[in-house]
Design a protein around this motif. Structure first.
Motif, mmCIF file in Angstrom:
data_model
loop_
_atom_site.group_PDB
_atom_site.id
_atom_site.type_symbol
_atom_site.label_atom_id
_atom_site.label_comp_id
_atom_site.label_asym_id
_atom_site.label_seq_id
_atom_site.Cartn_x
_atom_site.Cartn_y
_atom_site.Cartn_z
ATOM 1 N N MET A 52 39.571 29.244 48.506
ATOM 2 C CA MET A 52 39.808 27.803 48.500
ATOM 3 C C MET A 52 38.673 27.125 47.730
ATOM 4 O O MET A 52 37.756 27.778 47.234
ATOM 5 N N GLY A 55 43.373 44.124 42.266
ATOM 6 C CA GLY A 55 42.490 42.983 42.064
ATOM 7 C C GLY A 55 43.103 41.870 41.232
ATOM 8 O O GLY A 55 42.499 40.823 41.086
ATOM 9 N N THR A 56 44.284 42.088 40.683
ATOM 10 C CA THR A 56 44.849 41.053 39.808
ATOM 11 C C THR A 56 45.952 40.230 40.474
ATOM 12 O O THR A 56 46.449 39.282 39.875
ATOM 13 N N LEU A 86 47.272 38.041 37.337
ATOM 14 C CA LEU A 86 46.530 37.539 36.175
ATOM 15 C C LEU A 86 45.500 38.605 35.826
ATOM 16 O O LEU A 86 44.625 38.901 36.637
ATOM 17 N N VAL A 95 44.725 31.079 46.254
ATOM 18 C CA VAL A 95 43.664 31.281 47.252
ATOM 19 C C VAL A 95 43.448 32.760 47.544
ATOM 20 O O VAL A 95 42.324 33.234 47.705
ATOM 21 N N LEU A 96 44.548 33.479 47.596
ATOM 22 C CA LEU A 96 44.542 34.919 47.830
ATOM 23 C C LEU A 96 43.535 35.635 46.931
ATOM 24 O O LEU A 96 42.822 36.544 47.354
ATOM 25 N N ARG A 97 43.492 35.212 45.699
ATOM 26 C CA ARG A 97 42.637 35.870 44.715
ATOM 27 C C ARG A 97 41.272 35.208 44.595
ATOM 28 O O ARG A 97 40.252 35.886 44.525
#
Lengths: 464, 464
Positions: A153, A240-241, A280, A148-150
């Motif tokens: 939801m 951002g990853t 990721l 969710v952080l990235r």
């Protein structure tokens, strides 16, 4: 009865299960599904519309079923008609140019993820129930999970939905674009409302670029205040990853890394907190050194007391296996499980208070805490020597009451269903609940859609 | 009159402007604001509640004003009361642990961004009106802008809101957590509904990690089909840091890089498409080579025919200045401006059709196209030798009609307001519009909130 006859005439015998066949379908739910009067299995939106129109005319309650992995009795269909979306399980299209997928509500999450991957894309929703939970259920509960952080939801991952209202009206809002501000964003009504305002039949999902790198680390942290600092450090350093920041309190970590659990410690026991961190990215050769540098920086800054990086898929799997081995709480039975959210700044005090109250009031308890810290979401599991309703209520009070004063939520990602309904007022004001009841009454005046879930029937009546 | 007397008694003389003072406040809007009967300037949510309660009792229409930078006459208050949020301009708190900001609706976007930056955070919403547009207006219109691809629209950037309903009821849903599924997500009602369902007074914003690197490139592309491929290539190669992918059609590029514009070509004229690409990352030393490699890869794969990377802030500014110099369209006056969205796969055919229809029906026209390709969002500007209502309608037909068949939207990010109201049905089905009208009628039965915006009054009446 007339309703079932009408439904059989339209959907055929295989579309309407009763008796044993219906009871069998109600088995295996992750929370209690009750004994439905019948299980209806429409194959198209038009059939769903027919079912709801018929039930609406008869004032017959209908409970939508997806993968039946809900945890709060949102799918309890006791004495009602269950409407299973299991036959609406087609991935209708993947648009590789726009990066979207059009899918039926009954498509299992894992199938959607696999289909995206086959086309070189990535559907980022990830949760324990991925093999069974469906896209429709993910939408109805606004599912969260590990990334969710990235990526947000489910609400952020859905571009469009088709839903059927209580009276059978089809609202086809199958938007395909990231941006569309032509009038009210109606899909929001159906996301996270647990099947009480409409039944989602199809959806357009936003796909993301498939990650080309994955870096996973396991970190020990010696005091709570360092956890949010480590989070911000990793966010900034990974640019951002950063995709997962899963915190395990010591008791959870011990439980999943000690017999009878299969898992073994990745870092030595003895630290109050452990964090699984994952990035990721786009290029393994570049991202791995970056990830290593980020963790090195955390160690140098004293934000982490120890850290290890997975050097193989097997090592990565071992890290995630610990985080995912929530089933070990079976050793603490009887248990009560909670899914709360609160400001990160309030977490340490909150958990201390829960601990102190449990020690004072629940002799022989155990307390297991873990969760998605960056999202403000903690899963709290309390083992007790008895599972009586009285003890349950006592523990609910201990876990939920402190949230009232600090703007916390009794449900971060599991929803309200039946189980948390008495506590909705802990997280929502009377004005908010009255507005929810107004929406419910407007969209479902006969209260046939998942009746009694989320909102107290008496609140609804009182507001009328 | 009674209403204004009551409001003066509560808000004081400086809280209620009439006559010249009110007319003056209505100047400088980016679209027509009309001549309001009065401009009310409440300083607290409680005062907003009093204003609406009073107006509700009297059946008095109220139009909320933020920074007055809306482009579709959403703020037209002709003959009505304008409620300006300009005094509710306090940044109340920044929580550095959770990464949130609590702010009044009247805070200008730029002020919010600056305050976040001071605390080491980043609020990612970015649009041309940033100096004047307010947080409340950004919420009411679900603002988009240049970084939606990475961070989402305003809807994704808002965790909680406080809003006042038509009858003065305060809905305080000031959620501070990324995850909260305790009941319906009421804030969604107020985001993007252009002040027709409630007036937002305060909000909780999600802050992000401040980027530590910025890489900006300018790319020429020789055929449309390569644009989405370049987008996917950059997304994958930059692994989560791609923040802008702004496409300029040749005519736009020429316009902003030729006198009388200040800008000069960054790459030679002659390519059908130019793209401004930007990544915001965590480490300049690592990100710049990664960005260079990504663009190099695009050139090698033939996705780009030419490319240049900004080597200094001045060069970066020059690239953005071209993209931002939309004001050059003044040279094409009279003009009609549109903000549409559609599937990327449909764009080339769509623009060809618009071009062909303009050539056939609007002699001496000019056509300027640019936008946020990754979001499906194109800004289309048509210059014509006359600005008559007839020509406007002709051009609207040319631009909007083809969207009907392909599921496109007549409003990607500007909203509907008054200007696009006749075309709402181009992008929404009768069932959707009826449901919008039902929501409007339920939340604002006397139709006092921004009356006549978004929905046709007659549609509302017909549904009753």
């Amino acid at each position: 009865m007339g309703v079932l006859e009408d439904l059989k005439a339209k959907l055929g015998e295989s579309g309407v299960l009763e008796g044993e066949a219906a009871a069998e379908k109600a088995q295996g739910g992750w929370s209690h599904l009750g004994t439905p009067k019948a299980v209806i299995r429409p194959a198209t939106t038009e059939e769903v519309s027919f079912v709801l129109k018929t039930c609406h005319a008869a004032g017959q309650g209908v409970v939508a079923w997806g993968g039946k992995t809900g945890l709060v009795e949102g799918g309890n269909a006791e004495g009602l008609i269950a409407l299973s979306l299991e036959r609406m399980n087609k991935i209708e299209a993947i648009d590789p140019v726009s990066g979207t997928m059009t899918a039926g509500a009954g498509v299992p999450l894992q199938a959607a993820c696999d289909a995206a991957e086959e086309k070189g894309f990535f559907f980022p929703l990830d949760l324990g129930a991925r093999g069974s939970a469906t896209i429709g259920g993910n939408i109805a509960t606004n599912a969260g999970g590990n990334r969710v952080l990235r990526y947000g939801m489910m609400r952020e991952l859905v571009l469009g939905v088709e839903a059927v209202l209580a009276d059978g009206t089809v609202i086809s809002a199958m938007n395909q674009m990231l941006k569309n501000n032509a009038g009210y964003d109606l899909k929001q009504l159906f996301i996270g409302s647990e099947g009480t305002l409409g039944i989602v039949t199809r959806a357009v999902l936003r796909l993301r670029a498939a990650p080309k790198s994955q870096d996973t680390g396991f970190v020990a942290v010696d005091e709570f205040a360092k956890l949010p600092k480590l989070l911000r450090h990793m966010e900034a350093a990974l640019g951002g990853t950063l995709s997962a920041f899963e915190v395990m309190w010591e008791d959870f970590y011990k439980l999943v890394s000690t017999e009878p659990a299969q898992g073994r410690p990745i870092l030595p026991h003895g630290s109050p907190y452990y964090v699984l961190v994952e990035g990721l990215g786009g290029n393994q050769d570049e991202d791995t050194p970056r990830f290593e540098n980020a963790l090195m920086g955390a160690l140098e800054a004293g934000l982490a007391s120890d850290a290890v990086i997975a050097k193989s898929q097997a090592e990565r799997d071992a890290m995630w296996a610990l985080r995912d081995d929530v089933a070990q709480v079976i050793n603490l039975f009887p248990i009560f499980t909670y899914d709360v959210s609160l400001r990160i700044a309030d977490m340490e005090t909150y958990i201390e208070k829960v601990k102190a109250d449990l020690s004072a009031k629940v002799p022989g308890h155990s307390l297991i805490v873990f969760g998605h810290l960056g999202d403000g979401n903690l899963h709290v599991i309390v083992g007790s020597h008895d599972g009586t309703p009285e003890t349950r209520r006592l523990v609910e009070g201990i876990v939920y009451d402190p949230l009232r004063d600090i703007g916390g939520s009794v449900s971060a990602e599991h929803g309200i269903g039946l189980e948390k309904r008495p506590y909705l007022g802990w997280s929502r004001s009377p004005a908010e609940i009255a507005l929810m009841a107004t929406l419910k009454r407007t969209l479902d005046p006969k209260n046939i859609l998942n009746p009694g879930k989320v909102l107290e029937p008496e609140i609804k009546a009182a507001a009328e």
